[in-house]
Structure formats: C-alpha cells, structure tokens
Motif scaffolding. Structure first.
Motif, PDB file in Angstrom:
ATOM      1  N   LEU A 121       0.835  -1.205   0.000  1.00  0.00           N
ATOM      2  CA  LEU A 121       0.000   0.000   0.000  1.00  0.00           C
ATOM      3  C   LEU A 121       0.872   1.257   0.000  1.00  0.00           C
ATOM      4  CD1 LEU A 121      -2.796   1.359   0.230  1.00  0.00           C
ATOM      5  CD2 LEU A 121      -2.629   1.047   2.717  1.00  0.00           C
ATOM      6  N   ARG A 122       1.923   1.271   0.812  1.00  0.00           N
ATOM      7  CA  ARG A 122       2.814   2.438   0.857  1.00  0.00           C
ATOM      8  C   ARG A 122       3.576   2.604  -0.461  1.00  0.00           C
ATOM      9  NH1 ARG A 122      -0.043   4.885   4.418  1.00  0.00           N
ATOM     10  NH2 ARG A 122       0.160   4.159   6.554  1.00  0.00           N
ATOM     11  N   GLN A 123       3.937   1.492  -1.083  1.00  0.00           N
ATOM     12  CA  GLN A 123       4.585   1.568  -2.392  1.00  0.00           C
ATOM     13  C   GLN A 123       3.667   2.240  -3.406  1.00  0.00           C
ATOM     14  OE1 GLN A 123       6.048  -2.619  -3.017  1.00  0.00           O
ATOM     15  NE2 GLN A 123       7.517  -1.549  -4.303  1.00  0.00           N
ATOM     16  N   ILE A 124       2.410   1.828  -3.383  1.00  0.00           N
ATOM     17  CA  ILE A 124       1.437   2.400  -4.308  1.00  0.00           C
ATOM     18  C   ILE A 124       1.283   3.895  -4.052  1.00  0.00           C
ATOM     19  CG2 ILE A 124      -0.999   2.407  -4.986  1.00  0.00           C
ATOM     20  CD1 ILE A 124      -1.045  -0.597  -4.315  1.00  0.00           C
ATOM     21  N   GLN A 125       1.182   4.266  -2.781  1.00  0.00           N
ATOM     22  CA  GLN A 125       1.058   5.684  -2.440  1.00  0.00           C
ATOM     23  C   GLN A 125       2.257   6.482  -2.939  1.00  0.00           C
ATOM     24  OE1 GLN A 125       0.132   5.269   1.932  1.00  0.00           O
ATOM     25  NE2 GLN A 125      -1.235   6.941   1.425  1.00  0.00           N
ATOM     26  N   ALA A 126       3.452   5.945  -2.719  1.00  0.00           N
ATOM     27  CA  ALA A 126       4.662   6.656  -3.146  1.00  0.00           C
ATOM     28  C   ALA A 126       4.684   6.835  -4.649  1.00  0.00           C
ATOM     29  CB  ALA A 126       5.907   5.897  -2.689  1.00  0.00           C
ATOM     30  N   SER A 127       4.159   5.846  -5.365  1.00  0.00           N
ATOM     31  CA  SER A 127       4.166   5.942  -6.829  1.00  0.00           C
ATOM     32  C   SER A 127       3.201   7.006  -7.324  1.00  0.00           C
ATOM     33  CB  SER A 127       3.803   4.594  -7.444  1.00  0.00           C
ATOM     34  OG  SER A 127       2.418   4.336  -7.326  1.00  0.00           O
ATOM     35  N   LYS A 128       2.184   7.348  -6.510  1.00  0.00           N
ATOM     36  CA  LYS A 128       1.227   8.376  -6.938  1.00  0.00           C
ATOM     37  C   LYS A 128       1.900   9.739  -7.023  1.00  0.00           C
ATOM     38  CE  LYS A 128      -1.984   7.119  -7.819  1.00  0.00           C
ATOM     39  NZ  LYS A 128      -2.279   6.352  -9.046  1.00  0.00           N
ATOM     40  N   VAL A 129       2.954   9.919  -6.179  1.00  0.00           N
ATOM     41  CA  VAL A 129       3.679  11.185  -6.188  1.00  0.00           C
ATOM     42  C   VAL A 129       4.613  11.254  -7.385  1.00  0.00           C
ATOM     43  CG1 VAL A 129       5.326  12.624  -4.925  1.00  0.00           C
ATOM     44  CG2 VAL A 129       3.553  11.352  -3.683  1.00  0.00           C
ATOM     45  N   SER A 130       5.339  10.124  -7.628  1.00  0.00           N
ATOM     46  CA  SER A 130       6.335  10.141  -8.704  1.00  0.00           C
ATOM     47  C   SER A 130       5.744   9.795 -10.059  1.00  0.00           C
ATOM     48  CB  SER A 130       7.461   9.153  -8.376  1.00  0.00           C
ATOM     49  OG  SER A 130       6.932   7.840  -8.225  1.00  0.00           O
ATOM     50  N   SER A 131       4.604   9.066 -10.050  1.00  0.00           N
ATOM     51  CA  SER A 131       3.995   8.641 -11.309  1.00  0.00           C
ATOM     52  C   SER A 131       2.487   8.722 -11.189  1.00  0.00           C
ATOM     53  CB  SER A 131       4.411   7.196 -11.630  1.00  0.00           C
ATOM     54  OG  SER A 131       3.762   6.739 -12.793  1.00  0.00           O
ATOM     55  N   PRO A 132       1.901   9.879 -11.465  1.00  0.00           N
ATOM     56  CA  PRO A 132       0.465  10.084 -11.249  1.00  0.00           C
ATOM     57  C   PRO A 132      -0.432   9.161 -12.050  1.00  0.00           C
ATOM     58  CG  PRO A 132       1.605  12.171 -11.596  1.00  0.00           C
ATOM     59  CD  PRO A 132       2.567  11.090 -11.952  1.00  0.00           C
ATOM     60  N   GLY A 133       0.118   8.420 -12.999  1.00  0.00           N
ATOM     61  CA  GLY A 133      -0.723   7.590 -13.847  1.00  0.00           C
ATOM     62  C   GLY A 133      -1.296   6.369 -13.182  1.00  0.00           C
ATOM     63  N   GLY A 134      -0.787   6.008 -11.974  1.00  0.00           N
ATOM     64  CA  GLY A 134      -1.337   4.842 -11.299  1.00  0.00           C
ATOM     65  C   GLY A 134      -0.270   3.826 -10.972  1.00  0.00           C
ATOM     66  N   PHE A 135      -0.611   2.807 -10.143  1.00  0.00           N
ATOM     67  CA  PHE A 135       0.335   1.775  -9.728  1.00  0.00           C
ATOM     68  C   PHE A 135      -0.393   0.459  -9.564  1.00  0.00           C
ATOM     69  CE2 PHE A 135       2.179  -0.968  -6.622  1.00  0.00           C
ATOM     70  CZ  PHE A 135       3.506  -0.956  -6.946  1.00  0.00           C
ATOM     71  N   PRO A 136       0.167  -0.622 -10.073  1.00  0.00           N
ATOM     72  CA  PRO A 136       1.099  -0.589 -11.177  1.00  0.00           C
ATOM     73  C   PRO A 136       0.362  -0.172 -12.445  1.00  0.00           C
ATOM     74  CG  PRO A 136       1.122  -2.733 -10.056  1.00  0.00           C
ATOM     75  CD  PRO A 136      -0.087  -1.988  -9.591  1.00  0.00           C
ATOM     76  N   ALA A 137       1.018   0.580 -13.279  1.00  0.00           N
ATOM     77  CA  ALA A 137       0.374   1.024 -14.515  1.00  0.00           C
ATOM     78  C   ALA A 137       0.232  -0.134 -15.488  1.00  0.00           C
ATOM     79  CB  ALA A 137       1.173   2.166 -15.141  1.00  0.00           C
ATOM     80  N   ASN A 138       1.157  -1.087 -15.433  1.00  0.00           N
ATOM     81  CA  ASN A 138       1.173  -2.185 -16.386  1.00  0.00           C
ATOM     82  C   ASN A 138       0.238  -3.309 -15.936  1.00  0.00           C
ATOM     83  OD1 ASN A 138       2.330  -4.848 -17.545  1.00  0.00           O
ATOM     84  ND2 ASN A 138       3.303  -3.248 -18.779  1.00  0.00           N
ATOM     85  N   LEU A 139      -0.689  -3.670 -16.787  1.00  0.00           N
ATOM     86  CA  LEU A 139      -1.667  -4.712 -16.459  1.00  0.00           C
ATOM     87  C   LEU A 139      -0.986  -6.045 -16.173  1.00  0.00           C
ATOM     88  CD1 LEU A 139      -4.574  -5.750 -16.232  1.00  0.00           C
ATOM     89  CD2 LEU A 139      -4.561  -6.086 -18.718  1.00  0.00           C
ATOM     90  N   HIS A 140       0.076  -6.360 -16.897  1.00  0.00           N
ATOM     91  CA  HIS A 140       0.772  -7.632 -16.683  1.00  0.00           C
ATOM     92  C   HIS A 140       1.373  -7.694 -15.275  1.00  0.00           C
ATOM     93  CE1 HIS A 140       0.134  -8.659 -20.817  1.00  0.00           C
ATOM     94  NE2 HIS A 140       0.897  -7.678 -21.272  1.00  0.00           N
ATOM     95  N   VAL A 141       1.873  -6.574 -14.773  1.00  0.00           N
ATOM     96  CA  VAL A 141       2.441  -6.551 -13.427  1.00  0.00           C
ATOM     97  C   VAL A 141       1.336  -6.774 -12.400  1.00  0.00           C
ATOM     98  CG1 VAL A 141       3.677  -5.162 -11.727  1.00  0.00           C
ATOM     99  CG2 VAL A 141       4.341  -5.053 -14.127  1.00  0.00           C
ATOM    100  N   ARG A 142       0.199  -6.151 -12.587  1.00  0.00           N
ATOM    101  CA  ARG A 142      -0.924  -6.365 -11.665  1.00  0.00           C
ATOM    102  C   ARG A 142      -1.331  -7.837 -11.645  1.00  0.00           C
ATOM    103  NH1 ARG A 142      -5.244  -1.403 -11.955  1.00  0.00           N
ATOM    104  NH2 ARG A 142      -3.759   0.318 -12.054  1.00  0.00           N
ATOM    105  N   ARG A 143      -1.415  -8.434 -12.812  1.00  0.00           N
ATOM    106  CA  ARG A 143      -1.814  -9.837 -12.892  1.00  0.00           C
ATOM    107  C   ARG A 143      -0.767 -10.744 -12.254  1.00  0.00           C
ATOM    108  NH1 ARG A 143      -2.996 -11.559 -18.768  1.00  0.00           N
ATOM    109  NH2 ARG A 143      -3.562 -13.480 -17.678  1.00  0.00           N
ATOM    110  N   ALA A 144       0.510 -10.392 -12.439  1.00  0.00           N
ATOM    111  CA  ALA A 144       1.590 -11.184 -11.854  1.00  0.00           C
ATOM    112  C   ALA A 144       1.558 -11.128 -10.334  1.00  0.00           C
ATOM    113  CB  ALA A 144       2.940 -10.703 -12.375  1.00  0.00           C
TER     114      ALA A 144
END
Length: 257
Positions: A121-144
C-alpha cells in the motif's frame, strides 16, 4: 478545491490499484467517519458502508484511548473471529487525514503477511507522487502480483510467469522491476517469507516442512533468503516469537515444545 480534488483522486487511484493487486477490499475514511473511497466493495465478504463506519468507530475508540497508537490496528469482525480488518493511517505517522481499512480477510490465510500488504500500500502511495498515472500502470504486473498471492506455494519462476501471461521473459523482467522496485524472484521470496512467519511463530512444524509448504525448494535456501530479508534465521525468529508470547502471558501449546 483543486488541491482537495487532486488528493481525493490520488486516494481513489491508490485504492483501485491495491485491490487490483491483492483482490482485497480497501476503503479510506476521514476522522469523522466519512467514506473517502472504497475499492472492492463488490468482492465476496466486502462490508457495506454502515458496517465500515461501525468498524471505524472501533478504530476511533482505540485512537482516543492510546497516546501512542501501535499501527497497524487489527479488528475482528463481529461474531466471526476468523476474519479481520486492518487499519493504517492514510499518511504514515499522522492519522489526522484519515485511515485506510484493509479487508476483511482471513486471519489464517493472510494475517502473517499484513506487513507485506501495508508495505505494498505504501509503495502504491509513493508511486502516486512520482507517477500520477497509477500503480502498477502495467496490467501484466498487476496480474503477476495477484497470481503470486494466490499461487505462492507452487513453483514460480520468471519464465513460467511470463508464459502464463503470454509475454516474453525479458519484457516481464523489465516492467516488473521498473514498477515494483525489485525483481520478480525477489518479490516472490519476500511474499513467501512473510507468509511463513505465522507458521514459525505459532505452529510446531519443523522448519523444513514450513519451507517446503511455502514454496521453497530446500531448508538451506529458505534459511538464506529469510536471513537476508529479516537479519535472523527462521529458528531465531521462532524462538523470539515464543519468548514474546510467554512474556505477554501466553502459554505455548504442548505441541510447540
């Protein structure tokens, strides 16, 4: 108003990304108990809004009674001790903006990896600051990530995961490390170690059995990975957990001697 809308959108995206990765419900509430967002509300076992608010009231009571709050806060569901909710502050170290409620989820299946879930959850939050597009942005990573959560006891390699997703091994390696900050094998091992801690702390199985049951191929490899991630061996972790239980007034079971 623009700042509030942006923060609200970031929370909504964080909730959606967390549920996409874990298949768990998660909500965000203000200190007044208003629901800021809710992802996974249609998942099996998800609470309705009234029950969410009732759960929040229990968290609020804990906050009022404790000068220093020991996060995360764990709550059993009324009438069902097998399922729990976990509360953490939206802003780490400061609960004034509100809290996240993760779950409900099975204590027997996921309680051991609460710290892993909070870390994700904290990783996702941190990514919102550096990458506003979402976390993980890649569908394959989410599925993995979701596949690992469901199949961590089985043999898992970068190659087998890539075949399952229908993509090349080199592409998966690149996007996974880019979005998760670690390799696929590091992620798998970290999750397996977190899941094994409950069995070490409260079970009586030999370390070898625990290692094999959590996807490791040998006790030696499990021990090396465990020590690399935690700084101690599985046996040392077990001894520390038992000592802590005894010091807190919990008697070890006869089988754990």
């Amino acid at each position: 108003m623009g700042t509030y809308s942006r923060i609200s959108q970031e929370i909504q995206e964080t909730l959606a990304a967390f549920t996409a990765c874990t298949a768990l419900p998660i909500s965000a509430l203000t200190l007044e108990g208003a629901v800021l967002g809710y992802a996974g509300s249609k998942l099996p076992g998800a609470l309705d809004v009234d029950k969410l608010k009732a759960a929040y009231e229990k968290v609020a009571l804990r906050l009022e009674s404790c000068e220093l709050t020991p996060w995360p806060i764990h709550l059993n569901l009324d009438g069902d001790s097998q399922f729990q909710l976990t509360a953490v502050p939206i802003t780490e170290g400061n609960h004034s903006p509100g809290i996240y409620l993760i779950g409900p989820f099975s204590r027997s299946q996921l309680h051991a990896c609460v710290h892993f879930l909070v870390g994700l959850l904290r990783q996702i939050q941190a990514s919102k600051v550096s990458s506003p597009g979402g976390f993980p942005a890649n569908l394959h990573v989410r599925r993995a990530v979701r596949y690992v959560h469901q199949h961590y006891k089985e043999p898992l390699t970068l190659a087998s995961m890539a075949r399952h997703l229908g993509i090349t091994k080199s592409y998966l390696a690149q996007v996974f490390r880019g979005e998760m900050g670690e390799t696929f094998s590091e992620f798998v091992n970290r999750f397996r170690v977190e899941m094994s801690k409950e069995a070490l702390a409260h079970g009586s199985e030999p370390v070898l059995t625990i290692a094999l049951r959590h996807g490791f191929t040998s006790q030696n490899y499990y021990g090396r990975v465990f020590k690399k991630l935690t700084g101690i061996t599985p046996s040392e972790f077990r001894n520390q957990a038992r000592f802590q239980s005894v010091s807190q007034g919990e008697l070890p079971s006869a089988n754990s001697q």
